[in-house]
Scaffold this motif. Structure first.
Motif, short mmCIF file in Angstrom:
data_model
loop_
_atom_site.label_atom_id
_atom_site.label_comp_id
_atom_site.label_asym_id
_atom_site.label_seq_id
_atom_site.Cartn_x
_atom_site.Cartn_y
_atom_site.Cartn_z
N MET A 165 0.82 -1.20 0.00
CA MET A 165 0.00 0.00 0.00
C MET A 165 0.86 1.25 0.00
O MET A 165 0.60 2.20 -0.74
N VAL A 166 1.90 1.30 0.84
CA VAL A 166 2.79 2.45 0.88
C VAL A 166 3.76 2.37 -0.29
O VAL A 166 4.30 1.32 -0.59
N ASP A 167 3.99 3.51 -0.94
CA ASP A 167 4.94 3.54 -2.04
C ASP A 167 6.07 4.51 -1.69
O ASP A 167 6.87 4.23 -0.83
N LYS A 168 6.08 5.67 -2.29
CA LYS A 168 7.13 6.64 -1.98
C LYS A 168 6.87 7.27 -0.62
O LYS A 168 5.72 7.52 -0.26
N ILE A 169 7.94 7.56 0.10
CA ILE A 169 7.80 8.09 1.45
C ILE A 169 9.03 8.93 1.81
O ILE A 169 10.12 8.70 1.29
N LYS A 170 8.84 9.91 2.67
CA LYS A 170 9.94 10.68 3.25
C LYS A 170 9.76 10.69 4.76
O LYS A 170 8.68 11.04 5.25
N PHE A 171 10.79 10.27 5.48
CA PHE A 171 10.70 10.29 6.94
C PHE A 171 12.06 10.57 7.56
O PHE A 171 13.10 10.38 6.91
N THR A 172 12.04 11.04 8.80
CA THR A 172 13.27 11.38 9.52
C THR A 172 13.29 10.68 10.87
O THR A 172 12.29 10.66 11.59
N ILE A 173 14.45 10.10 11.19
CA ILE A 173 14.64 9.40 12.46
C ILE A 173 15.51 10.26 13.38
O ILE A 173 16.57 10.74 12.98
N ALA A 174 15.05 10.46 14.60
CA ALA A 174 15.89 11.06 15.65
C ALA A 174 16.71 9.94 16.26
O ALA A 174 16.18 9.02 16.87
N LEU A 175 18.04 9.99 16.07
CA LEU A 175 18.89 8.87 16.48
C LEU A 175 19.07 8.78 17.99
O LEU A 175 19.31 7.70 18.52
N GLN A 176 19.00 9.92 18.65
CA GLN A 176 19.03 9.95 20.13
C GLN A 176 20.38 9.56 20.73
O GLN A 176 20.54 9.49 21.93
N GLU A 177 21.34 9.28 19.90
CA GLU A 177 22.68 9.00 20.41
C GLU A 177 23.68 9.13 19.27
O GLU A 177 23.30 9.10 18.09
N ASN A 178 24.93 9.31 19.60
CA ASN A 178 25.96 9.54 18.59
C ASN A 178 26.46 8.19 18.06
O ASN A 178 27.31 7.54 18.67
N LEU A 179 25.94 7.78 16.92
CA LEU A 179 26.34 6.51 16.31
C LEU A 179 27.40 6.75 15.25
O LEU A 179 27.50 7.83 14.68
N ASN A 180 28.20 5.72 14.97
CA ASN A 180 29.25 5.82 13.96
C ASN A 180 28.82 5.03 12.72
O ASN A 180 28.46 3.86 12.83
N PHE A 181 28.88 5.70 11.57
CA PHE A 181 28.44 5.05 10.34
C PHE A 181 29.58 4.89 9.33
O PHE A 181 29.32 4.76 8.12
#
Length: 350
Positions: A1-17
């Motif tokens: 049902m869901v197709d294109k989407i835009k969302f933002t995550i609050a990471l809540q901590e300093n992660l290393n990527f």
């Protein structure tokens, strides 16, 4: 049902990527730094793309992701079609509740962001829709769309191949999915012709350009967690909005076949359409007004028009709208029917 989407995550901590630089599912990795934060931008693919060059990778659906981590900001932004990312560029499949949650879990695993953070992700833009598979003759449904009960029609594109209704922060579209896929993939016209002789794939979708600007989405799909918990409500909303489309079937497959095969003049059919707008008293008034005391001519015209009306009335009624209603209900049922594992996963995480 869901197709294109835009969302933002609050990471809540300093992660290393930094691990993303050598991730086999990542292309276009870029990292920039300043004194207070690090920014990562990249394209995430569902499958391993390490042996695929950047040019070929462009044709594979990906999620565009931007992550900022530091003293003042810790968040990740996601954009693009989840449906295409999960199922493939040319798939006609749509999410139900279980496959949607599986998709979110897969993204979480690939980029090592805890699933709890995803459920709190704030949604800004969302498309909800479905591909409905009709018989080829039911393509006339695009010609039968007259209006929407609430939205204003804004465009009819490519000779009725795409129709769009627009409201505040919301657009409802109905279009030929096969034509769109053919255009995007530059498919051979013979392949499209063969498929079109058997089927018509209609895409029926709603685009919400500002989630907080539409009452339903503001209350029910503010976050990914809300969307999952209110999945059935969202299905009902999509189905209800599609049922607000007003159809007028004036050129149904049986009528078209009669006009073509029986060589019935088109002006006879147009006359018939006009006749259907009149009641018996109006019909009598027109005959009396135009023919007055010319009784023989009035009798001939009355006989011809009556025969014409009876002929078209006797033609088998189209099943296009019945098929549409059945397909709509069937697809909505598919969207709702998961294994109920999705809410369990969500509740455990919360």
């Amino acid at each position: 049902m869901v197709d294109k989407i835009k969302f933002t995550i609050a990471l809540q901590e300093n992660l290393n990527f930094d691990f993303l630089k050598n991730h086999t599912n990542v292309k276009g990795y870029h990292k920039s730094q300043n004194q207070t934060s690090s920014t990562y931008s990249f394209y995430l693919f569902k499958d391993d793309v390490k042996d695929i060059n950047d040019y070929k990778a462009r044709s594979i659906p990906s999620l565009e992701i931007l992550i900022r981590v530091g003293k003042n900001e810790n968040k990740a932004k996601f954009e693009n079609s989840l449906r295409k990312w999960y199922y493939g560029k040319n798939s006609m499949r749509d999410f139900n509740i279980d496959t949607f949650v599986d998709c979110i879990h897969l993204i979480s695993e690939l980029i090592r962001i805890p699933i709890d953070f995803f459920f709190d992700a704030k949604i800004y833009y969302i498309e909800i829709g479905a591909n409905l598979k009709f018989k080829a003759e039911d393509k006339c449904i695009l010609l039968s769309i007259f209006e929407h009960e609430e939205l204003k029609i804004t465009s009819v594109i490519n000779n009725n191949q795409s129709i769009r209704f627009e409201g505040i922060n919301k657009t409802q579209s109905i279009y030929d999915k096969l034509e769109e896929m053919s255009y995007r993939n530059n498919w051979n016209s013979k392949i499209i012709e063969r498929l079109s002789k058997k089927y018509f794939f209609g895409r029926f979708e709603i685009k919400i350009s500002k989630v907080s600007g539409v009452e339903f989405t503001k209350l029910n799909t503010r976050t990914l967690g809300d969307l999952i918990l209110n999945w059935d409500k969202t299905v009902n909303y999509w189905e209800k909005e599609m049922n607000k489309i007003v159809f007028i079937e004036f050129l149904t497959p049986p009528i078209r076949k009669t006009l073509t095969n029986s060589k019935v003049p088109l002006d006879d059919f147009i006359t018939y359409l006009g006749m259907k707008q009149l009641n018996a008293s109006q019909f009598k008034f027109l005959l009396d007004e135009f023919y007055k005391k010319n009784y023989s001519q009035k009798a001939r015209v009355k006989k011809r028009l009556t025969e014409l009306t009876n002929m078209f009335d006797d033609i088998e009624q189209s099943q296009t709208l019945t098929n549409f209603n059945n397909l709509l209900a069937k697809k909505a049922s598919y969207f709702r029917n998961g294994n109920n594992n999705s809410n369990l996963l969500l509740n455990k995480s919360i």
